[in-house]
Design a protein around this motif. Structure first.
Motif, PDB file in Angstrom:
ATOM      1  N   GLY A  36       7.336  72.338  30.422  1.00 15.33           N
ATOM      2  CA  GLY A  36       6.603  71.637  29.625  1.00 15.33           C
ATOM      3  C   GLY A  36       6.950  70.298  29.074  1.00 15.33           C
ATOM      4  N   GLU A  37       8.267  70.538  28.686  1.00 16.22           N
ATOM      5  CA  GLU A  37       9.061  69.322  28.309  1.00 16.22           C
ATOM      6  C   GLU A  37       8.835  68.016  29.348  1.00 16.22           C
ATOM      7  OE1 GLU A  37      12.957  70.114  26.916  1.00 16.22           O
ATOM      8  OE2 GLU A  37      13.552  68.216  27.563  1.00 16.22           O
ATOM      9  N   ARG A  40       5.456  66.769  30.008  1.00 13.38           N
ATOM     10  CA  ARG A  40       4.959  65.741  28.615  1.00 13.38           C
ATOM     11  C   ARG A  40       5.648  64.798  29.076  1.00 13.38           C
ATOM     12  NH1 ARG A  40       3.992  70.686  25.983  1.00 13.38           N
ATOM     13  NH2 ARG A  40       6.171  71.252  25.893  1.00 13.38           N
ATOM     14  N   ARG A  41       6.925  64.429  29.399  1.00 13.53           N
ATOM     15  CA  ARG A  41       7.598  63.211  29.551  1.00 13.53           C
ATOM     16  C   ARG A  41       7.158  62.452  30.600  1.00 13.53           C
ATOM     17  NH1 ARG A  41      13.822  64.422  30.199  1.00 13.53           N
ATOM     18  NH2 ARG A  41      13.509  65.168  28.056  1.00 13.53           N
ATOM     19  N   TYR A  44       1.677  64.318  31.250  1.00 16.19           N
ATOM     20  CA  TYR A  44       0.903  65.496  31.379  1.00 16.19           C
ATOM     21  C   TYR A  44       0.622  66.024  29.733  1.00 16.19           C
ATOM     22  CZ  TYR A  44       1.158  64.911  36.342  1.00 16.19           C
ATOM     23  OH  TYR A  44       1.259  64.522  37.725  1.00 16.19           O
ATOM     24  N   GLU A  45      -0.407  66.733  29.574  1.00 14.21           N
ATOM     25  CA  GLU A  45      -0.650  67.505  28.588  1.00 14.21           C
ATOM     26  C   GLU A  45      -0.906  68.808  28.854  1.00 14.21           C
ATOM     27  OE1 GLU A  45      -4.130  66.046  26.653  1.00 14.21           O
ATOM     28  OE2 GLU A  45      -3.282  63.878  26.458  1.00 14.21           O
ATOM     29  N   THR A  48      -0.098  75.694  27.875  1.00 12.50           N
ATOM     30  CA  THR A  48       1.017  76.809  27.828  1.00 12.50           C
ATOM     31  C   THR A  48       0.277  78.182  27.561  1.00 12.50           C
ATOM     32  OG1 THR A  48       1.385  76.320  25.760  1.00 12.50           O
ATOM     33  CG2 THR A  48       2.807  75.409  27.574  1.00 12.50           C
ATOM     34  N   ALA A  57      -0.691  71.951  34.212  1.00 15.73           N
ATOM     35  CA  ALA A  57      -0.850  70.666  34.105  1.00 15.73           C
ATOM     36  C   ALA A  57      -1.892  70.079  34.898  1.00 15.73           C
ATOM     37  CB  ALA A  57       0.243  69.822  34.070  1.00 15.73           C
TER      38      ALA A  57
END
Ligand code: ZN
Ligand code: ZN
Length: 389
Positions: A36-37, A40-41, A44-45, A48, A57
């Motif tokens: 997830g991290e 996001r970097r 993407y959103e 979860t 994503a």
């Protein structure tokens, strides 16, 4: 525009970090949080929580076109690692013995590559799935709304394969992995002195008959053209060498490449146990569990996967793809996705590594880049083929 591929050294380091910290099915919390991290970097959103630890994503090009789903599994196995690599597992009795650490980083790499060089049409869903190893995590994600939340036209999966040269891609149309059932058989007889078998009902000799006779199910009850196997893996009975036991317990698995053959094996094993129970005056109960469907690749999706493999070979060289690889009697929960949506499950050679699920297995980091580029090329080919009509 030339795609900006993610740094392979970074993906290798991440793969080794996941390998050091493996997590069992539905407990992939650290893995999911890292996934997830990184997503996001990349902008993407991620969604979860599907099947507890699943992460999804979406890359939306904003133009109408096919929605494809690219799936990686994240879980490890309850095996103690014997390999001595500096990144060997630090989790007691748990290891990435199936290379899902590699699958996870290859798909993260694809998410990076496609973020910087997206196709012109459609959507791409990146699915990081928990619980592939005996947890049917794919089905749990589906039950919790995977395809409702992320409408999909085609699904694609990719698994490393130690029998193939490193980086060789392979696929086939039709069944590629077996469907299966696990079973547990309990035989209850009557214990007796070893010298007076006639006063008891010996479940051990009945168990031996079950094992022997069950081989006939494959030899004489199923079409020999369709691969199938019955394997007994546990036979547990008795306490000492002069008492005939009261109980015996057997367990194993049925596998076949056609659903009808799998049904025949299951019915046949049940009938065999019912008949032997009557014949020998014992009680036999059979419990079937962990059903996995046959993983069946759809023709059009397989052609798209094959085209991506050939395009990659033409652009970069490397081993020629095998577009008609022999199927395997291992099973894979991606079959649950392919029961709902057309798609194709493919393999990527892991070179001369130990076999999947062995304690000294390790994913081959040299194939990470090939896997990333396969996903990237496939997404572009799917969009282009839809645009071409
Ligand atoms: Zn596995
Ligand atoms: Zn696996």
């Amino acid at each position: 525009m030339q795609p900006q591929f993610p740094d392979v050294a970074f993906l290798t380091e991440l793969r080794r970090d996941l390998h050091t910290h493996p997590e069992l099915r539905f407990e992939e919390k650290r893995t999911a949080s890292l996934v997830g991290e990184h997503l996001r970097r990349l902008g993407y959103e991620p969604h979860t929580g599907l099947a507890r630890t699943g992460v999804v994503a979406t890359l939306d090009t904003g133009s109408p076109g096919p929605a494809i789903m690219l799936r990686a599994d994240m879980d490890a196995l309850p095996i103690s690692e014997t390999g001595k690599a500096p990144w060997a597992s630090r989790a007691e009795g748990v290891m990435h013995a199936c290379g899902h650490d590699g699958h996870t980083v290859m798909l993260l790499g694809a998410a990076a590559a496609l973020a910087s060089d997206p196709p012109s049409y459609g959507k791409i869903h990146f699915v990081f799935q928990p619980g592939e190893e005996g947890g049917a995590g794919a089905q749990v994600m589906i039950d919790e709304g995977l395809f409702r939340l992320f409408p999909t036209d085609y699904c694609f999966g990719l698994h490393n394969w130690p029998a193939l040269p490193a980086g060789q891609l392979a696929v086939r149309s039709g069944p590629i992995m077996a469907g299966g059932w696990r079973f547990v058989i309990e035989i209850i007889g009557k214990g007796s002195h070893a010298a007076q078998p006639h006063l008891g009902r010996d479940p051990l000799t009945v168990g031996a008959a079950v094992v022997q006779e069950a081989q006939m199910l494959v030899a004489r009850r199923t079409d020999p053209i369709i691969p199938a196997v019955v394997s007994f893996c546990i036979f547990d009975a008795g306490t000492t060498d002069n008492i005939l036991p009261e109980r015996a317990r057997l367990a194993g698995t049925l596998r076949a490449l056609a659903p009808s053959v799998l049904d025949d094996l299951k019915d046949g094993l049940q009938h065999l146990c019912d008949g032997l129970a009557v014949a020998h005056g014992v009680t036999i109960s059979v419990r079937f569990h962990q059903p996995y469907p046959v993983t069946v690749n759809e023709d059009m999706a397989t052609r798209l996967a094959g085209k991506a493999m050939q395009a990659l070979e033409a652009a970069e060289g490397g081993p020629a793809p095998d577009l008609n690889i022999a199927p395997s009697l291992a099973s894979e929960d991606f079959g649950f996705m392919l029961r709902q949506k057309p798609g194709a499950y493919a393999m990527i050679g892991n070179g001369s590594s130990s076999k999947l699920h062995s304690p000294d297995y390790d994913f081959n980091d040299d194939v990470i880049q090939r896997g990333v580029r396969y996903w990237h090329t496939l997404a572009h080919i799917c969009a282009a083929s839809a645009a071409a009509g």
